[in-house]
Design a protein around this motif. Structure first.
Motif, mmCIF file in Angstrom:
data_model
loop_
_atom_site.group_PDB
_atom_site.id
_atom_site.type_symbol
_atom_site.label_atom_id
_atom_site.label_comp_id
_atom_site.label_asym_id
_atom_site.label_seq_id
_atom_site.Cartn_x
_atom_site.Cartn_y
_atom_site.Cartn_z
ATOM 1 N N VAL A 179 1.131 -1.292 -0.074
ATOM 2 C CA VAL A 179 -0.005 -0.029 -0.116
ATOM 3 C C VAL A 179 0.925 1.220 0.007
ATOM 4 C CG1 VAL A 179 -1.674 1.372 1.459
ATOM 5 C CG2 VAL A 179 -2.129 -1.239 1.133
ATOM 6 N N CYS A 180 1.916 1.240 0.854
ATOM 7 C CA CYS A 180 2.880 2.313 0.826
ATOM 8 C C CYS A 180 3.623 2.765 -0.477
ATOM 9 C CB CYS A 180 3.960 2.234 2.004
ATOM 10 S SG CYS A 180 3.049 2.347 3.807
ATOM 11 N N GLU A 181 3.731 1.748 -1.294
ATOM 12 C CA GLU A 181 4.331 1.824 -2.708
ATOM 13 C C GLU A 181 3.375 2.754 -3.538
ATOM 14 O OE1 GLU A 181 5.517 -2.024 -3.421
ATOM 15 O OE2 GLU A 181 7.380 -1.824 -2.174
ATOM 16 N N GLN A 182 2.367 3.023 -3.315
ATOM 17 C CA GLN A 182 1.044 3.466 -4.388
ATOM 18 C C GLN A 182 1.010 4.799 -4.299
ATOM 19 O OE1 GLN A 182 -0.449 0.972 -6.255
ATOM 20 N NE2 GLN A 182 1.382 -0.223 -4.829
ATOM 21 N N GLY A 183 1.704 5.550 -3.516
ATOM 22 C CA GLY A 183 1.507 7.054 -3.535
ATOM 23 C C GLY A 183 2.833 7.720 -2.978
ATOM 24 N N GLU A 184 2.680 9.170 -3.215
ATOM 25 C CA GLU A 184 3.787 9.696 -2.421
ATOM 26 C C GLU A 184 3.445 9.999 -1.053
ATOM 27 O OE1 GLU A 184 6.451 11.207 -3.834
ATOM 28 O OE2 GLU A 184 5.823 9.929 -5.597
ATOM 29 N N PRO A 185 4.443 9.557 0.018
ATOM 30 C CA PRO A 185 4.148 9.699 1.323
ATOM 31 C C PRO A 185 4.026 11.126 1.697
ATOM 32 C CG PRO A 185 6.632 9.570 0.779
ATOM 33 C CD PRO A 185 5.979 9.565 -0.470
ATOM 34 N N GLY A 186 3.112 11.378 2.910
ATOM 35 C CA GLY A 186 2.796 12.469 3.559
ATOM 36 C C GLY A 186 3.787 12.643 4.770
ATOM 37 N N PRO A 187 3.644 13.660 5.592
ATOM 38 C CA PRO A 187 4.478 13.871 6.607
ATOM 39 C C PRO A 187 4.901 12.766 7.529
ATOM 40 C CG PRO A 187 2.959 15.656 6.243
ATOM 41 C CD PRO A 187 2.399 14.500 5.649
ATOM 42 N N ASP A 188 3.943 11.913 7.708
ATOM 43 C CA ASP A 188 4.260 10.747 8.247
ATOM 44 C C ASP A 188 4.843 9.486 7.819
ATOM 45 O OD1 ASP A 188 2.035 9.971 7.125
ATOM 46 O OD2 ASP A 188 0.835 9.321 8.740
ATOM 47 N N GLY A 189 5.004 9.494 6.617
ATOM 48 C CA GLY A 189 5.814 8.504 5.536
ATOM 49 C C GLY A 189 4.740 7.791 4.962
ATOM 50 N N MET A 190 3.269 8.032 5.012
ATOM 51 C CA MET A 190 2.272 7.156 4.646
ATOM 52 C C MET A 190 1.600 7.761 3.215
ATOM 53 S SD MET A 190 2.655 4.559 6.856
ATOM 54 C CE MET A 190 1.261 3.676 6.348
ATOM 55 N N PRO A 191 1.136 6.910 2.477
ATOM 56 C CA PRO A 191 0.247 7.692 1.423
ATOM 57 C C PRO A 191 -0.873 8.253 2.091
ATOM 58 C CG PRO A 191 -0.092 5.191 1.251
ATOM 59 C CD PRO A 191 1.300 5.515 2.158
ATOM 60 N N ARG A 192 -1.292 9.403 1.597
ATOM 61 C CA ARG A 192 -2.309 10.223 2.230
ATOM 62 C C ARG A 192 -3.699 9.508 1.813
ATOM 63 N NH1 ARG A 192 1.304 13.698 0.389
ATOM 64 N NH2 ARG A 192 0.130 14.053 -1.630
ATOM 65 N N PRO A 193 -4.767 9.516 2.613
ATOM 66 C CA PRO A 193 -6.023 8.948 2.564
ATOM 67 C C PRO A 193 -6.644 9.375 1.085
ATOM 68 C CG PRO A 193 -5.949 10.053 4.811
ATOM 69 C CD PRO A 193 -4.781 10.317 3.971
#
Length: 287
Positions: A141-155
């Protein structure tokens, strides 16, 4: 382990002289973005920072060293190194001497702290599977989008992908829950932020309005995402451990176990849960 990643070194003991068990904390079902090389070396993510993490006996107690300093700071926060776990574990045992053996067996365990969104995304994917698979799903899932400030793809990024694309990542039925929850959070960006002002029972109810979030996921998010130590997630490991130790092995409903935990351990219920969960997994591996 990738040699070109920023290197962050952590002292073997915290400022109180208590051991820091990296593997039990980062590879024990609290967070799912870490991979183990040895008992003293891991690779993973602290917020947006992808780092190599090692325990270094040469560092003074409680020290974290690394470049850039922001990466070292993120590791310090993740491992909750400002907190005196020697005193907290001792307080837990004073409250309940029946936990003395569990606390000693899992000495050095800490409660990791991630963002509410990372905790929510991770534990939405955690149902009815094992840690290794949860890691693979979270990574996909994390590879599907640009990370936000917490390193996760945004909702909103995950909402735009939709259920079928998420299902193609191997999430199974969990894809529907993640897609629907991401869509809800994209529509209401302050949903998770509002939880910070709520007491833990209210926070859990608030989280359970999100698709796919039941009591166990809500309590996990409260504990690891919001730092609510009065939360008490009940999964099969913890349920069996508490039933065996305190109820003579009799089956007890999860809601009753959560009430029992809060009454018995109060603001340290989450710490008790972490120790019980880690000890149960240790026993299972030893069989």
């Amino acid at each position: 382990m990738s040699a070109d990643l920023p290197l962050v070194r952590v002292a073997e003991v915290d400022a109180g002289g208590y051991p820091v068990d990296l593997v039990a904390t980062l590879d024990g079902g609290q967070t799912f973005r870490w991979w183990v090389e040895s008992a003293d070396a891991l690779e993973g993510f602290a917020g947006p920072w992808h780092v190599r993490l090692v325990r270094d006996p040469a560092l003074p107690p409680g020290t974290v060293a690394g470049e850039p300093p922001e990466a070292a700071g993120a590791v310090r926060d993740l491992l909750d190194l400002e907190r005196n776990y020697a005193a907290l574990d001792a307080d837990l045992v004073r409250r309940d001497p029946d936990l003395a053996d569990v606390v000693e067996t899992t000495r050095g365990l800490r409660i990791s702290r991630v963002s509410p969104w990372e905790a929510l995304l991770s534990f939405l994917l955690s149902s009815h599977t094992h840690i290794a698979r949860i890691k693979r799903m979270v990574q996909a899932v994390c590879e599907q989008g640009e990370p936000g400030p917490d390193g996760m793809p945004r909702p909103e990024q995950l909402a735009a992908l939709g259920e079928q694309r998420l299902r193609s990542l191997g999430l199974g039925y969990r894809a529907a829950y993640l897609a629907a929850t991401a869509a809800r959070l994209a529509e209401q960006p302050a949903w998770l932020e509002r939880g910070h002002a709520m007491k833990t029972p209210e926070l859990a109810e608030h989280l359970m309005h999100l698709p796919g979030v039941g009591p166990k996921v809500a309590e996990c998010v409260a504990l690891f995402g919001y730092g609510r130590w009065d939360a008490f997630p009940v999964d099969r490991w913890v349920r069996r451990a508490v039933e065996r130790r305190f109820f003579g092995g009799r089956p007890v409903a999860p809601a009753r176990l959560r009430t029992f935990a809060r009454e018995r351990w109060g603001p340290l219920a989450g710490l008790a849960q972490a120790h019980l969960f880690a000890a149960a997994r240790q026993r299972a591996r030893a069989r």
